[in-house]
Design a protein around this motif. Structure first.
Motif, short mmCIF file in Angstrom:
data_model
loop_
_atom_site.label_atom_id
_atom_site.label_comp_id
_atom_site.label_asym_id
_atom_site.label_seq_id
_atom_site.Cartn_x
_atom_site.Cartn_y
_atom_site.Cartn_z
N GLY A 135 0.84 -1.21 0.00
CA GLY A 135 0.00 0.00 0.00
C GLY A 135 0.87 1.25 0.00
N THR A 150 1.72 3.37 -2.14
CA THR A 150 1.35 4.58 -2.88
C THR A 150 0.21 5.33 -2.20
N GLY A 151 -0.30 4.78 -1.09
CA GLY A 151 -1.47 5.38 -0.44
C GLY A 151 -1.10 6.49 0.53
N THR A 152 -2.09 6.93 1.28
CA THR A 152 -1.94 8.10 2.16
C THR A 152 -0.79 7.89 3.16
N VAL A 153 -0.81 6.79 3.88
CA VAL A 153 0.25 6.56 4.87
C VAL A 153 1.48 5.93 4.23
N ARG A 179 -0.72 -2.15 -6.85
CA ARG A 179 -1.06 -2.62 -8.21
C ARG A 179 -0.66 -1.59 -9.25
N ASN A 180 -0.82 -0.30 -8.91
CA ASN A 180 -0.47 0.76 -9.86
C ASN A 180 0.77 1.48 -9.38
N PHE A 200 2.28 -5.52 -6.84
CA PHE A 200 1.78 -6.39 -5.78
C PHE A 200 0.27 -6.31 -5.76
N TRP A 218 -2.96 -8.16 -3.59
CA TRP A 218 -3.40 -9.12 -2.57
C TRP A 218 -4.16 -10.27 -3.21
N GLN A 276 -0.91 -2.01 9.83
CA GLN A 276 -1.74 -0.82 10.06
C GLN A 276 -3.18 -1.29 10.26
N SER A 277 -3.65 -1.19 11.49
CA SER A 277 -5.04 -1.52 11.75
C SER A 277 -5.81 -0.22 11.99
N PRO A 306 -4.24 3.56 14.26
CA PRO A 306 -4.51 5.00 14.16
C PRO A 306 -6.00 5.29 14.22
N THR A 307 -6.32 6.46 14.73
CA THR A 307 -7.70 6.95 14.66
C THR A 307 -7.92 7.56 13.27
N TRP A 308 -8.97 8.35 13.11
CA TRP A 308 -9.34 8.90 11.79
C TRP A 308 -8.30 9.93 11.34
N PHE A 309 -7.95 9.83 10.06
CA PHE A 309 -6.85 10.67 9.53
C PHE A 309 -7.34 12.10 9.27
N ASN A 359 -8.25 12.69 5.59
CA ASN A 359 -9.55 12.30 5.00
C ASN A 359 -10.31 13.52 4.48
N1 LIG Z 1 -8.64 6.86 6.67
C1 LIG Z 1 -8.74 6.72 7.98
O1 LIG Z 1 -9.21 7.62 8.70
C2 LIG Z 1 -8.26 5.46 8.62
C3 LIG Z 1 -8.19 5.39 10.02
C4 LIG Z 1 -7.69 4.24 10.62
C5 LIG Z 1 -7.30 3.16 9.84
N2 LIG Z 1 -7.39 3.25 8.47
C6 LIG Z 1 -6.99 2.08 7.68
O2 LIG Z 1 -5.90 2.45 6.86
C7 LIG Z 1 -5.92 1.62 5.68
C8 LIG Z 1 -5.80 2.50 4.45
O3 LIG Z 1 -4.57 3.20 4.53
P1 LIG Z 1 -4.28 4.43 3.60
O4 LIG Z 1 -5.40 5.41 3.73
O5 LIG Z 1 -2.89 4.87 3.86
O6 LIG Z 1 -4.36 3.75 2.17
P2 LIG Z 1 -5.01 4.35 0.84
O7 LIG Z 1 -4.61 5.76 0.66
O8 LIG Z 1 -6.46 3.96 0.84
O9 LIG Z 1 -4.25 3.49 -0.25
C9 LIG Z 1 -4.43 2.10 -0.35
C10 LIG Z 1 -3.14 1.48 -0.87
O10 LIG Z 1 -3.34 0.06 -0.99
C11 LIG Z 1 -3.15 -0.30 -2.36
N3 LIG Z 1 -4.11 -1.36 -2.66
C12 LIG Z 1 -5.47 -1.26 -2.70
N4 LIG Z 1 -5.99 -2.44 -3.04
C13 LIG Z 1 -4.95 -3.30 -3.23
C14 LIG Z 1 -4.86 -4.66 -3.63
N5 LIG Z 1 -5.94 -5.42 -3.92
N6 LIG Z 1 -3.62 -5.23 -3.72
C15 LIG Z 1 -2.52 -4.49 -3.45
N7 LIG Z 1 -2.53 -3.21 -3.07
C16 LIG Z 1 -3.75 -2.62 -2.97
C17 LIG Z 1 -3.37 0.97 -3.16
O11 LIG Z 1 -2.69 0.97 -4.40
P3 LIG Z 1 -3.33 0.28 -5.72
O12 LIG Z 1 -4.80 0.62 -5.72
O13 LIG Z 1 -2.55 0.85 -6.85
O14 LIG Z 1 -3.07 -1.18 -5.57
C18 LIG Z 1 -2.74 1.99 -2.22
O15 LIG Z 1 -1.33 1.96 -2.32
C19 LIG Z 1 -7.23 0.84 5.70
O16 LIG Z 1 -6.95 -0.45 6.18
C20 LIG Z 1 -8.06 1.62 6.70
O17 LIG Z 1 -9.02 0.81 7.33
C21 LIG Z 1 -7.84 4.38 7.84
#
Ligand SMILES: NC(=O)c1ccc[n+]([C@@H]2O[C@H](COP(=O)([O-])OP(=O)(O)OC[C@H]3O[C@@H](n4cnc5c(N)ncnc54)[C@H](OP(=O)(O)O)[C@@H]3O)[C@@H](O)[C@H]2O)c1
Length: 324
Positions: A12, A14-17, A37-38, A50, A52, A125-126, A160-163, A166
């Motif tokens: 993950g 490329t995502g937020t964290v 994936r991207n 990668f 899942w 990361q839960s 972590p709590t809510w980001f 968001n």
């Molecule tokens: N937002 C909140 O307030 C908050 C609070 C507490 C916990 N969380 C938890 O934090 C996590 C999300 O973290 P984030 O916000 O940093 O991530 P994010 O910005 O949503 O990005 C998701 C990442 O996972 C990758 N991904 C998605 N589907 C995938 C797959 N099938 N296989 C491989 N990679 C995949 C995405 O890239 P690709 O799509 O290119 O694969 C991207 O790199 C979740 O588990 C959420 O429950 C969020």
């Protein structure tokens, strides 16, 4: 066991964290692999493909090359892996779950797979609202803890709590603030210790690279408790136009999430979590960020000030900038 100078795999990434973890690791000179994936949109440490849901993509990462996907030819894979030298061996992995209620299954399979390839440390990361043994990441949390108690892995779980991010990055909030001057939730007046993704990443980097792994869970909370009403007030002040918090029922929020593309069951879980906030589920804070990183956690107002342009564009386009 230590992972200080070893390559870190950020799932993950490329995502937020994950993207913040990758750039912090890179700035410390720690070899880093970003997995998703991207590929990332900007230049970054090595990217590996990668998925899942596609175990075909897992092995190449540990062999020092990255695959494309099931649908590509062996020749395409060969070309791709030639252009992507990957450091070895991977000693620690950051795990971010896929957005699916059955995501724990591939995660546990992948952990076992990575252990068989020599990986020692797993940092998950839960979420603050998910206990060990709970849904999705909760099951993975319990699994890592069990392996850790048997001395089979080094581990850590960040909850972590809510980001803060968001509000500016998730399309549901970003778009409603930009075009309707509204922010929707099912939290009523419930308070949240909004946390910065930068701070989560800093805690994660410590967990991934310190001599001693956490071998425990860390609740990662921001420095101040703010309700959505207070967030709306702050945005009103920062943007110079009235932003209103609209309180929805749990069912209304669930529908809204699905309209923004969230799978139905996942949307139900998310709206239940948000509804729990009105009953005080997130009404606490702590000093984990400071005690782990030595740096004070970031405040929502400073973050909002730094990104305020993202909420302004649409109204500027409509020619009603700055009107209350
Ligand atoms: N937002 C909140 O307030 C908050 C609070 C507490 C916990 N969380 C938890 O934090 C996590 C999300 O973290 P984030 O916000 O940093 O991530 P994010 O910005 O949503 O990005 C998701 C990442 O996972 C990758 N991904 C998605 N589907 C995938 C797959 N099938 N296989 C491989 N990679 C995949 C995405 O890239 P690709 O799509 O290119 O694969 C991207 O790199 C979740 O588990 C959420 O429950 C969020």
């Amino acid at each position: 066991m230590t992972s200080t100078a070893s390559p870190v795999l950020v799932l993950g990434g490329t995502g937020t964290v994950g993207s913040r973890i990758a750039s912090q690791l890179a700035s410390q000179g720690i070899p880093t692999l970003i997995a998703s994936r991207n590929p990332p949109s900007t230049s970054a440490p090595s990217h590996v493909n990668f998925d899942w849901d596609d175990p075909y993509t897992w092995e190449p990462i540990f062999l020092g090359k990255s695959s494309s996907s099931k649908s590509t030819t062996a020749e395409q894979d060969q070309q791709r892996s030639k252009s992507q030298p990957v450091p070895q061996p991977i000693k620690s992995i950051y795990l971010i779950a896929p957005p699916s209620l059955t995501g724990d299954r591939p995660m546990i399979e992948f952990i076992d797979f990575a252990r068989s390839r020599g990986v020692q440390r797993f940092i998950l990361q839960s979420a603050s609202s998910i206990e060990a043994g709970g849904p999705l990441m909760g099951k993975v949390h319990a699994y890592l803890r069990e392996l850790g108690q048997r001395g089979e892995v080094e581990w850590g779980v960040l909850r972590p709590t809510w980001f803060q991010q968001n509000i500016a990055e998730q399309p549901n909030h970003k778009e409603s603030i930009r075009s309707e001057s509204k922010i929707y939730s099912a939290t009523e007046g419930g308070k949240i210790p909004w946390v910065s993704a930068d701070d989560i990443a800093s805690v994660a980097v410590r967990a991934l690279t310190a001599e001693d792994a956490p071998n425990t869970e860390w609740m990662v909370l921001g420095p101040e408790l703010l309700s959505y009403d207070e967030i709306a007030e702050m945005l009103t002040d920062i943007l110079g136009r009235k932003i209103v918090h609209v309180d929805l029922s749990s069912a209304e929020l669930e529908k809204r999430h699905t309209r923004f593309g969230m799978p139905e069951e996942y949307a139900r879980m998310m709206s239940a979590m948000e509804t729990a906030i009105k009953f005080g589920a997130e009404n606490r804070t702590n000093d984990v960020i400071f005690s782990v990183t030595g740096v004070a956690p970031k405040k929502f107002r400073d973050y909002a000030m730094s990104v305020k342009d993202v909420w302004e564009t649409r109204l500027q386009e409509m020619g009603i900038e700055g009107k209350a």
